[in-house]
Design a protein around this motif. Structure first.
Motif, short mmCIF file in Angstrom:
data_model
loop_
_atom_site.label_atom_id
_atom_site.label_comp_id
_atom_site.label_asym_id
_atom_site.label_seq_id
_atom_site.Cartn_x
_atom_site.Cartn_y
_atom_site.Cartn_z
N SER A 193 -9.01 5.52 -3.57
CA SER A 193 -10.32 4.87 -3.57
C SER A 193 -10.22 3.49 -2.93
O SER A 193 -9.15 2.87 -2.89
N GLU A 194 -11.35 3.01 -2.43
CA GLU A 194 -11.40 1.67 -1.84
C GLU A 194 -10.99 0.63 -2.88
O GLU A 194 -10.28 -0.32 -2.56
N GLU A 195 -11.43 0.83 -4.09
CA GLU A 195 -11.09 -0.11 -5.18
C GLU A 195 -9.58 -0.21 -5.37
O GLU A 195 -9.04 -1.30 -5.51
N SER A 196 -8.89 0.92 -5.37
CA SER A 196 -7.44 0.88 -5.58
C SER A 196 -6.72 0.23 -4.40
O SER A 196 -5.75 -0.50 -4.60
N ILE A 197 -7.21 0.43 -3.18
CA ILE A 197 -6.62 -0.21 -2.01
C ILE A 197 -6.81 -1.72 -2.11
O ILE A 197 -5.89 -2.51 -1.84
N LYS A 198 -8.00 -2.15 -2.51
CA LYS A 198 -8.26 -3.59 -2.68
C LYS A 198 -7.31 -4.19 -3.70
O LYS A 198 -6.77 -5.28 -3.49
N GLN A 199 -7.08 -3.48 -4.79
CA GLN A 199 -6.17 -3.98 -5.82
C GLN A 199 -4.74 -4.08 -5.31
O GLN A 199 -4.03 -5.03 -5.63
N MET A 200 -4.33 -3.13 -4.48
CA MET A 200 -2.97 -3.17 -3.90
C MET A 200 -2.81 -4.39 -2.99
O MET A 200 -1.77 -5.05 -3.02
N ILE A 201 -3.82 -4.68 -2.18
CA ILE A 201 -3.76 -5.83 -1.28
C ILE A 201 -3.74 -7.13 -2.09
O ILE A 201 -2.97 -8.04 -1.80
N GLN A 202 -4.56 -7.18 -3.13
CA GLN A 202 -4.57 -8.38 -3.98
C GLN A 202 -3.25 -8.55 -4.72
O GLN A 202 -2.78 -9.67 -4.87
N SER A 203 -2.64 -7.46 -5.14
CA SER A 203 -1.37 -7.57 -5.85
C SER A 203 -0.26 -8.07 -4.94
O SER A 203 0.74 -8.62 -5.40
N ALA A 204 -0.45 -7.91 -3.62
CA ALA A 204 0.50 -8.44 -2.65
C ALA A 204 0.26 -9.93 -2.39
O ALA A 204 1.00 -10.57 -1.65
N GLY A 205 -0.80 -10.48 -3.01
CA GLY A 205 -1.05 -11.92 -2.91
C GLY A 205 -2.11 -12.32 -1.89
O GLY A 205 -2.17 -13.48 -1.49
N PHE A 206 -2.95 -11.37 -1.49
CA PHE A 206 -3.95 -11.65 -0.47
C PHE A 206 -5.36 -11.51 -1.03
O PHE A 206 -5.60 -10.77 -1.98
N THR A 255 -7.84 -7.84 9.87
CA THR A 255 -8.38 -6.66 9.20
C THR A 255 -7.25 -5.70 8.82
O THR A 255 -6.21 -5.66 9.46
N VAL A 256 -7.52 -4.96 7.75
CA VAL A 256 -6.60 -3.92 7.29
C VAL A 256 -7.40 -2.63 7.27
O VAL A 256 -8.44 -2.54 6.63
N THR A 257 -6.91 -1.62 8.01
CA THR A 257 -7.54 -0.31 8.01
C THR A 257 -6.57 0.67 7.37
O THR A 257 -5.41 0.74 7.77
N VAL A 258 -7.05 1.38 6.37
CA VAL A 258 -6.20 2.32 5.64
C VAL A 258 -6.88 3.69 5.64
O VAL A 258 -8.03 3.82 5.23
N ASP A 259 -6.15 4.69 6.12
CA ASP A 259 -6.63 6.07 6.08
C ASP A 259 -5.90 6.75 4.93
O ASP A 259 -4.69 6.98 5.00
N THR A 260 -6.64 7.02 3.85
CA THR A 260 -6.03 7.51 2.63
C THR A 260 -7.03 8.27 1.77
O THR A 260 -8.24 8.16 1.99
N GLU A 261 -6.51 9.00 0.81
CA GLU A 261 -7.36 9.67 -0.18
C GLU A 261 -7.66 8.74 -1.36
O GLU A 261 -8.50 9.04 -2.19
N ILE A 283 0.83 -1.21 0.00
CA ILE A 283 0.00 0.00 0.00
C ILE A 283 0.87 1.26 0.00
O ILE A 283 0.64 2.18 -0.78
N LEU A 284 1.89 1.28 0.85
CA LEU A 284 2.73 2.48 0.95
C LEU A 284 3.56 2.73 -0.30
O LEU A 284 3.93 3.87 -0.57
N THR A 285 3.84 1.69 -1.08
CA THR A 285 4.56 1.87 -2.33
C THR A 285 3.74 2.73 -3.29
O THR A 285 4.28 3.58 -4.00
N MET A 286 2.42 2.52 -3.29
CA MET A 286 1.54 3.26 -4.19
C MET A 286 0.98 4.54 -3.56
O MET A 286 0.74 5.52 -4.24
N GLU A 287 0.75 4.50 -2.27
CA GLU A 287 0.15 5.64 -1.54
C GLU A 287 1.04 5.97 -0.33
O GLU A 287 0.76 5.55 0.79
#
Length: 66
Positions: A48-61, A40-46, A23-27
């Motif tokens: 989108s939820e969709e982009s955060i989901k994609q980042m977590i999935q790209s990490a293999g989860f 659970t993963v809680t992310v405080d960011t600007e 997540i921090l690599t992208m945001e």
């Protein structure tokens, strides 16, 4: 905006570090909290939820309900 996601395949601190790094690599300004006990993963960011989901999935989860 805080986004909270259930990630059932978090096994321990190594998983938490991998998700946080992904997540921090992208945001770089995001605040990431991975709770290994509740899986659970809680992310405080600007970002989108969709982009955060994609980042977590790209990490293999997977994300519950997604």
């Amino acid at each position: 905006m805080a986004i909270k996601l259930k990630v059932p395949d978090i096994k321990g601190e190594e998983c938490a570090k991998k998700i946080t790094k992904s997540i921090l690599t992208m945001e770089s300004d995001a605040k990431v909290d991975v709770n290994v006990d509740t899986k659970t993963v809680t992310v405080d960011t600007e970002a989108s939820e969709e982009s955060i989901k994609q980042m977590i999935q790209s990490a293999g989860f997977t994300i519950e309900g997604y």
